[in-house]
Design an enzyme around this catalytic site. Structure first.
Site, PDB file in Angstrom:
ATOM      1  N   LYS A 172       0.841  -1.208   0.000  1.00 60.43           N
ATOM      2  CA  LYS A 172       0.000   0.000   0.000  1.00 60.43           C
ATOM      3  C   LYS A 172       0.875   1.257   0.000  1.00 60.43           C
ATOM      4  CE  LYS A 172      -3.356   2.927   0.636  1.00 60.43           C
ATOM      5  NZ  LYS A 172      -4.465   3.247  -0.229  1.00 60.43           N
ATOM      6  N   LYS A 240      -0.710  11.511   6.428  1.00 59.59           N
ATOM      7  CA  LYS A 240      -0.387  10.374   7.301  1.00 59.59           C
ATOM      8  C   LYS A 240       0.307   9.278   6.503  1.00 59.59           C
ATOM      9  CE  LYS A 240      -3.443   7.414   7.436  1.00 59.59           C
ATOM     10  NZ  LYS A 240      -3.831   6.192   6.744  1.00 59.59           N
TER      11      LYS A 240
HETATM   12  P1  NAP Z   1     -12.565   9.011   7.263  1.00 58.81           P
HETATM   13  O1  NAP Z   1     -13.702   9.305   6.371  1.00 58.81           O
HETATM   14  O2  NAP Z   1     -11.902  10.111   7.991  1.00 58.81           O
HETATM   15  O3  NAP Z   1     -13.052   7.912   8.318  1.00 58.81           O
HETATM   16  C1  NAP Z   1     -12.231   7.519   9.391  1.00 58.81           C
HETATM   17  C2  NAP Z   1     -12.999   6.521  10.224  1.00 58.81           C
HETATM   18  O4  NAP Z   1     -12.173   6.103  11.305  1.00 58.81           O
HETATM   19  C3  NAP Z   1     -14.268   7.104  10.854  1.00 58.81           C
HETATM   20  O5  NAP Z   1     -15.240   6.088  10.899  1.00 58.81           O
HETATM   21  C4  NAP Z   1     -13.783   7.487  12.253  1.00 58.81           C
HETATM   22  O6  NAP Z   1     -14.807   7.551  13.210  1.00 58.81           O
HETATM   23  C5  NAP Z   1     -12.871   6.310  12.533  1.00 58.81           C
HETATM   24  N1  NAP Z   1     -11.898   6.569  13.593  1.00 58.81           N
HETATM   25  C6  NAP Z   1     -10.822   7.391  13.534  1.00 58.81           C
HETATM   26  N2  NAP Z   1     -10.155   7.352  14.698  1.00 58.81           N
HETATM   27  C7  NAP Z   1     -10.813   6.504  15.509  1.00 58.81           C
HETATM   28  C8  NAP Z   1     -10.598   6.050  16.822  1.00 58.81           C
HETATM   29  N3  NAP Z   1      -9.540   6.457  17.556  1.00 58.81           N
HETATM   30  N4  NAP Z   1     -11.487   5.181  17.354  1.00 58.81           N
HETATM   31  C9  NAP Z   1     -12.547   4.756  16.625  1.00 58.81           C
HETATM   32  N5  NAP Z   1     -12.806   5.129  15.356  1.00 58.81           N
HETATM   33  C10 NAP Z   1     -11.934   6.001  14.802  1.00 58.81           C
HETATM   34  O7  NAP Z   1     -11.386   8.242   6.479  1.00 58.81           O
HETATM   35  P2  NAP Z   1     -11.461   7.286   5.208  1.00 58.81           P
HETATM   36  O8  NAP Z   1     -11.161   8.096   4.004  1.00 58.81           O
HETATM   37  O9  NAP Z   1     -12.666   6.435   5.265  1.00 58.81           O
HETATM   38  O10 NAP Z   1     -10.137   6.395   5.462  1.00 58.81           O
HETATM   39  C11 NAP Z   1     -10.129   5.278   6.332  1.00 58.81           C
HETATM   40  C12 NAP Z   1      -8.843   4.492   6.090  1.00 58.81           C
HETATM   41  O11 NAP Z   1      -8.814   4.061   4.713  1.00 58.81           O
HETATM   42  C13 NAP Z   1      -7.576   5.311   6.328  1.00 58.81           C
HETATM   43  O12 NAP Z   1      -6.560   4.508   6.874  1.00 58.81           O
HETATM   44  C14 NAP Z   1      -7.212   5.756   4.921  1.00 58.81           C
HETATM   45  O13 NAP Z   1      -5.833   6.042   4.815  1.00 58.81           O
HETATM   46  C15 NAP Z   1      -7.632   4.552   4.102  1.00 58.81           C
HETATM   47  N6  NAP Z   1      -7.936   4.825   2.686  1.00 58.81           N
HETATM   48  C16 NAP Z   1      -8.723   5.889   2.319  1.00 58.81           C
HETATM   49  C17 NAP Z   1      -8.973   6.108   0.968  1.00 58.81           C
HETATM   50  C18 NAP Z   1      -9.818   7.259   0.474  1.00 58.81           C
HETATM   51  O14 NAP Z   1      -9.773   7.568  -0.733  1.00 58.81           O
HETATM   52  N7  NAP Z   1     -10.622   7.908   1.306  1.00 58.81           N
HETATM   53  C19 NAP Z   1      -8.443   5.255   0.004  1.00 58.81           C
HETATM   54  C20 NAP Z   1      -7.682   4.183   0.415  1.00 58.81           C
HETATM   55  C21 NAP Z   1      -7.426   3.978   1.757  1.00 58.81           C
HETATM   56  P3  NAP Z   1     -15.670   8.919  13.386  1.00 58.81           P
HETATM   57  O15 NAP Z   1     -16.751   8.836  12.338  1.00 58.81           O
HETATM   58  O16 NAP Z   1     -16.170   8.866  14.762  1.00 58.81           O
HETATM   59  O17 NAP Z   1     -14.718  10.070  13.145  1.00 58.81           O
END
Ligand code: NAP
Length: 302
Positions: A172, A240
């Site tokens: 990744k 990050k």
């Molecule tokens: P996001 O929309 O910011 O969602 C983050 C999620 O993590 C939310 O459900 C948040 O809960 C939860 N969270 C964060 N800290 C937490 C904690 N300490 N305890 C419990 N829950 C926690 O991010 P995302 O874009 O979905 O990304 C999620 C992961 O996928 C990341 O590692 C990112 O790098 C990876 N990713 C993202 C993409 C993309 O295009 N978006 C693509 C590939 C990979 P709350 O709702 O309460 O804040």
């Protein structure tokens, strides 16, 4: 389809991924720190859980998609974490992008309790999560990968077993080296096109189908032209990932010039309050340096 699934982390990615599991017919339990984000999924048929521990107690396969390394640690091992409810023989699939080293540590801690873990970070953006077309890079034991395959196939299209625990996260990071350098190239290309007085729509159309075509160009190029900074992937999370790349590169002794530059450019945008914008907003840092704004007539430029 006898194994029960649980999903922790209903953010931009988790929403689409969990909905696809539900649509594939899985008995799905969900938990999100901010409970309101689970409402639509529960309405669509998912069961709510009060805590990650409660979710784990009723699931065989627990999928996690949260932000960063300490967040995965919190939902696995914190107060009310998965470890306090999970039964021996369960499988944890971590789809978050986190540290490869900590991934191996988490896998060992779970193994001590008879629980298997796969790292299965994803690529393909919010669009791929919604459409179930993600690329998923999987690290861990081959038998557990086979067990996980139907779940992964409900969420993704290209699923590759790349090695043992941590290897998925390393691949990744390779993916992210390509992504951020691609975003940097996109920024420079549009800045150059703007300075040259080109029609940006026509320029995009002309280069998309050629050797320079890419997912980022097709999906984020139009957003850049429209100055639409809504995130598929937020700068804070992208930063990050660049931090994880640079930490791993430092350990390996590999110089990464492009990633280092992008890290500092994103830092300037975070300092200016743009951390929640999409990673394609990288161009704003370059615009600032060049004194040009893409997609605006010269007289409109601040
Ligand atoms: P996001 O929309 O910011 O969602 C983050 C999620 O993590 C939310 O459900 C948040 O809960 C939860 N969270 C964060 N800290 C937490 C904690 N300490 N305890 C419990 N829950 C926690 O991010 P995302 O874009 O979905 O990304 C999620 C992961 O996928 C990341 O590692 C990112 O790098 C990876 N990713 C993202 C993409 C993309 O295009 N978006 C693509 C590939 C990979 P709350 O709702 O309460 O804040």
């Amino acid at each position: 389809m006898s194994e029960k699934a649980g999903f922790i982390g209903l953010g931009i990615m988790g929403q689409g991924m969990s909905r696809n599991l539900l649509q594939a017919g899985y008995d799905l339990t969900v938990w999100n720190r901010t409970a309101s984000k689970a409402t639509d999924l529960i309405r669509a048929g998912a069961r709510p859980a009060a805590t990650p521990a409660a979710l784990a107690a009723r699931c065989d396969v627990i999928i996690i998609c949260v932000s960063d390394t300490p967040d995965v640690e919190a939902v696995l091992f914190g107060e009310d974490g998965v470890i306090h409810g999970v039964g021996a023989g369960a499988l944890v699939i971590d789809c978050s992008t986190i540290s490869p080293i900590k991934t191996r540590e988490f896998a060992n801690r779970l193994a001590d309790r008879g629980v298997a873990m796969l790292d299965a970070p994803v690529s393909g953006g919010s669009e791929g999560a919604a459409k179930g077309t993600l690329s998923i890079m999987v690290g861990g034991d081959a038998a557990q990968v086979a067990r996980a395959m139907p779940f992964l196939q409900a969420m993704g299209k290209t699923i590759t077993h790349v090695g043992g625990n941590g290897a998925g996260q390393m691949v990744k990071l390779v993916n992210q080296i390509l992504v951020v350098n691609g975003m940097f190239a996109l920024g420079e290309a549009f800045l150059f096109a703007q300075a040259g007085g080109l029609d940006l729509e026509k320029t995009l159309q002309a280069v998309t189908g050629g050797a320079a075509g890419s997912w980022a160009l097709s999906n984020r190029g139009p957003q850049i032209i429209q100055r639409d900074w809504r995130p598929g992937f937020m700068i804070d999370l992208q930063q990050k990932d660049v931090r994880l790349i640079l930490e791993a590169a430092d350990e390996l002794g590999v110089p990464l010039f492009g990633c280092s530059t992008v890290f500092h450019l994103y830092r300037t945008l975070q300092s200016r309050g743009c951390g929640a914008e999409g990673n394609h907003a990288l161009i704003k840092a370059l615009e600032h340096l060049a004194g040009i704004e893409v997609g605006r007539a010269p007289e409109d430029t601040e």
